[in-house]
Design an enzyme around this catalytic site. Sequence first.
Site, PDB file in Angstrom:
ATOM      1  CE  LYS A  94      -4.011   1.972   0.372  1.00  0.00           C
ATOM      2  NZ  LYS A  94      -3.684   2.604  -0.931  1.00  0.00           N
ATOM      3  CD  GLN A 115       3.272   4.641   2.138  1.00  0.00           C
ATOM      4  OE1 GLN A 115       3.778   5.505   1.432  1.00  0.00           O
ATOM      5  NE2 GLN A 115       2.178   4.847   2.841  1.00  0.00           N
ATOM      6  CE  LYS A 118       4.304   7.588   5.671  1.00  0.00           C
ATOM      7  NZ  LYS A 118       4.177   8.627   4.656  1.00  0.00           N
ATOM      8  CE  LYS A 130       4.581   7.385  -2.513  1.00  0.00           C
ATOM      9  NZ  LYS A 130       3.825   7.970  -1.392  1.00  0.00           N
ATOM     10  N   GLY A 169      -2.907   8.140  -4.286  1.00  0.00           N
ATOM     11  CA  GLY A 169      -2.254   9.311  -4.881  1.00  0.00           C
ATOM     12  C   GLY A 169      -1.012   9.733  -4.119  1.00  0.00           C
ATOM     13  CG  ASP A 170       3.219  10.986  -3.184  1.00  0.00           C
ATOM     14  OD1 ASP A 170       3.199  10.792  -1.966  1.00  0.00           O
ATOM     15  OD2 ASP A 170       4.147  11.644  -3.732  1.00  0.00           O
ATOM     16  CB  THR A 214      -2.308  13.523   4.230  1.00  0.00           C
ATOM     17  OG1 THR A 214      -2.626  12.341   3.498  1.00  0.00           O
ATOM     18  CG2 THR A 214      -0.845  13.490   4.609  1.00  0.00           C
ATOM     19  CG  ASN A 245      -4.496  15.980  -0.720  1.00  0.00           C
ATOM     20  OD1 ASN A 245      -4.006  15.357   0.213  1.00  0.00           O
ATOM     21  ND2 ASN A 245      -5.809  15.998  -0.929  1.00  0.00           N
ATOM     22  CB  SER A 381      -5.668   4.630   1.930  1.00  0.00           C
ATOM     23  OG  SER A 381      -5.542   5.698   1.018  1.00  0.00           O
TER      24      SER A 381
HETATM   25  P1  NDP Z   1       0.386  17.688  -4.507  1.00  0.00           P
HETATM   26  O1  NDP Z   1       0.870  17.360  -5.850  1.00  0.00           O
HETATM   27  O2  NDP Z   1      -1.058  17.859  -4.242  1.00  0.00           O
HETATM   28  O3  NDP Z   1       1.107  19.041  -3.994  1.00  0.00           O
HETATM   29  C1  NDP Z   1       2.490  19.134  -3.906  1.00  0.00           C
HETATM   30  C2  NDP Z   1       2.845  20.536  -3.479  1.00  0.00           C
HETATM   31  O4  NDP Z   1       4.231  20.591  -3.183  1.00  0.00           O
HETATM   32  C3  NDP Z   1       2.582  21.557  -4.554  1.00  0.00           C
HETATM   33  O5  NDP Z   1       2.312  22.795  -3.972  1.00  0.00           O
HETATM   34  C4  NDP Z   1       3.939  21.581  -5.273  1.00  0.00           C
HETATM   35  O6  NDP Z   1       4.188  22.789  -5.994  1.00  0.00           O
HETATM   36  C5  NDP Z   1       4.894  21.445  -4.120  1.00  0.00           C
HETATM   37  N1  NDP Z   1       6.128  20.809  -4.590  1.00  0.00           N
HETATM   38  C6  NDP Z   1       6.240  19.588  -5.172  1.00  0.00           C
HETATM   39  N2  NDP Z   1       7.503  19.350  -5.524  1.00  0.00           N
HETATM   40  C7  NDP Z   1       8.189  20.441  -5.157  1.00  0.00           C
HETATM   41  C8  NDP Z   1       9.547  20.804  -5.248  1.00  0.00           C
HETATM   42  N3  NDP Z   1      10.453  19.984  -5.803  1.00  0.00           N
HETATM   43  N4  NDP Z   1       9.921  21.997  -4.730  1.00  0.00           N
HETATM   44  C9  NDP Z   1       9.009  22.825  -4.164  1.00  0.00           C
HETATM   45  N5  NDP Z   1       7.702  22.540  -4.068  1.00  0.00           N
HETATM   46  C10 NDP Z   1       7.303  21.359  -4.553  1.00  0.00           C
HETATM   47  O7  NDP Z   1       1.023  16.582  -3.539  1.00  0.00           O
HETATM   48  P2  NDP Z   1       0.592  16.164  -2.060  1.00  0.00           P
HETATM   49  O8  NDP Z   1       0.106  17.346  -1.313  1.00  0.00           O
HETATM   50  O9  NDP Z   1      -0.245  14.959  -2.156  1.00  0.00           O
HETATM   51  O10 NDP Z   1       2.002  15.699  -1.463  1.00  0.00           O
HETATM   52  C11 NDP Z   1       2.878  16.588  -0.767  1.00  0.00           C
HETATM   53  C12 NDP Z   1       3.823  15.785   0.109  1.00  0.00           C
HETATM   54  O11 NDP Z   1       3.048  15.012   1.053  1.00  0.00           O
HETATM   55  C13 NDP Z   1       4.688  14.767  -0.631  1.00  0.00           C
HETATM   56  O12 NDP Z   1       5.932  14.664   0.040  1.00  0.00           O
HETATM   57  C14 NDP Z   1       3.922  13.456  -0.445  1.00  0.00           C
HETATM   58  O13 NDP Z   1       4.772  12.334  -0.557  1.00  0.00           O
HETATM   59  C15 NDP Z   1       3.419  13.644   0.972  1.00  0.00           C
HETATM   60  N6  NDP Z   1       2.286  12.811   1.340  1.00  0.00           N
HETATM   61  C16 NDP Z   1       1.109  12.845   0.638  1.00  0.00           C
HETATM   62  C17 NDP Z   1       0.044  12.074   1.037  1.00  0.00           C
HETATM   63  C18 NDP Z   1      -1.283  12.160   0.387  1.00  0.00           C
HETATM   64  O14 NDP Z   1      -2.245  11.573   0.917  1.00  0.00           O
HETATM   65  N7  NDP Z   1      -1.439  12.875  -0.717  1.00  0.00           N
HETATM   66  C19 NDP Z   1       0.159  11.129   2.165  1.00  0.00           C
HETATM   67  C20 NDP Z   1       1.412  11.231   2.898  1.00  0.00           C
HETATM   68  C21 NDP Z   1       2.421  12.022   2.460  1.00  0.00           C
HETATM   69  P3  NDP Z   1       4.066  22.779  -7.606  1.00  0.00           P
HETATM   70  O15 NDP Z   1       2.591  22.707  -7.878  1.00  0.00           O
HETATM   71  O16 NDP Z   1       4.696  24.049  -8.009  1.00  0.00           O
HETATM   72  O17 NDP Z   1       4.813  21.565  -8.080  1.00  0.00           O
END
Ligand code: NDP
Length: 449
Positions: A94, A115, A118, A130, A169-170, A214, A245, A381
Amino acid sequence: MSTLTNPKLESIYLEVVNRNPGEAEFHQAVREVLESLGPVLAKYPEFGQRKIIERICEPERQVIFRVPWQDDKGEVRINRAFRVQFNSALGPYKGGLRFHPSVYLGIIKFLGFEQIFKNALTGMPIGGGKGGSDFDPKGKSDDEIMRFCQSFMTELWRYLGEYIDVPAGDIGVGGREIGYLFGQYKRITTRYESGVLTGKGLGYGGSLVRREATGYGLVYFMDEMLKGRRQTIEGKTCVVSGSGNVAIYTIEKVQQLGGKVVACSDSNGYVHDEAGIDVELVKQLKEVERRRIKDYLKTRKDARYVEGGNIWEIPCQVALPCATQNELTGKDAAMLVKHGCIAVGEGANMPSTPEAVKVFLDHNVGFGPAKAANAGGVATSALEMQQNASRDSWTFDFTDHRLEDIMRNIYRTVEQTAEEYGTPGNYVNGANIAGFIRVAQAMVAMGLI
Ligand code: NDP
């Protein structure tokens, strides 16, 4: 970099580096876990005898595949995609899918490795995995996204199943992408197998609260941690990096609990709004219109936008990195401490560099590491999988309460484990040790597989 104090663990780490050349993020994630495990090996000699750590560091299965697709001009494009099925001792693999140009095997392996622990901390029956691709969704039309997702699933479906591997998603993969992926899975397999993906839309097997999980979970965890330090979120000034997200629902929950978020960002820059971030506006810009955070200023004239700026320069009491790995350095951490930051919660995976983590721990900043603090997404999830398995759907409040219980329990587990292993207040150790022991005991029980 200094050597690990335990020579056995140092030699395991060096072997991981040797066998996985060029995968810096994976090495970093492994090292951080190994640093906590010395006392565990002493207490459980069978883990050493059965080579549990060496086995955990080697994925059970890794798939790398080509994703050919056609853009709107009819041009053929090719991306590379991955699914790493890391460990299934506790349940089906997962973990999310990431679509971002920076994706390569080392990123997927670091995420898959994290993961495992976690998922163990959630107490739910889920293993760790992943996946993702170096596909860049930015600037692509809806049709292009759909064609890419369909081609991606045309290869990946054969490795998935509700009892095998269940992606979510991620970064770059939200409800829209999960919908296209689910549609193609259903078409290829002729099975309406709701439990094969999570983060689905509410109309076809999704769970209420999954979208918020999250971010909300991170704030529940932080609230519990702050309580332990006779503090609350209420009245605190917070900075949240990212505007995706995790960031959006972190901001929303902080505000619901009476905190004030004054800044958020995307990969181009940050906005600073002293009056408090208007989260509905961020949702409209990012979730609906898919625009840049810079456009926040078109509506909120008194806010400030800093192109290419470092969001950690803004003084705050609580810092919540919710964008990506290694976004918060040792220097940033020192600046946060200087400005009076008392707590940090990792919404993103591994957002703090090892130097930053050290600064926080050395200064007694309450530090919630990602494996514990952002487990709310995967936990919900697993709740979505439960609803799918029983052909049921729960109310928002019921699901949200379950999420809140899980997150507060995770905090108590990591807090008690840190204490039990002689490092009170070090939740990095607490999370690594508690997660590892659960997986290791299941692996010992199942024999050499
Ligand atoms: P999204 O794609 O919804 O959002 C990502 C955000 O982070 C955007 O604002 C993006 O900006 C910014 N970002 C991504 N890459 C970079 C970078 N290299 N430098 C600066 N800003 C960056 O992703 P999520 O919110 O889902 O995920 C964010 C983090 O949370 C990740 O590390 C993910 O692994 C982690 N996570 C997510 C979960 C989930 O349920 N979605 C669960 C647990 C952890 P831009 O649009 O400009 O790229």
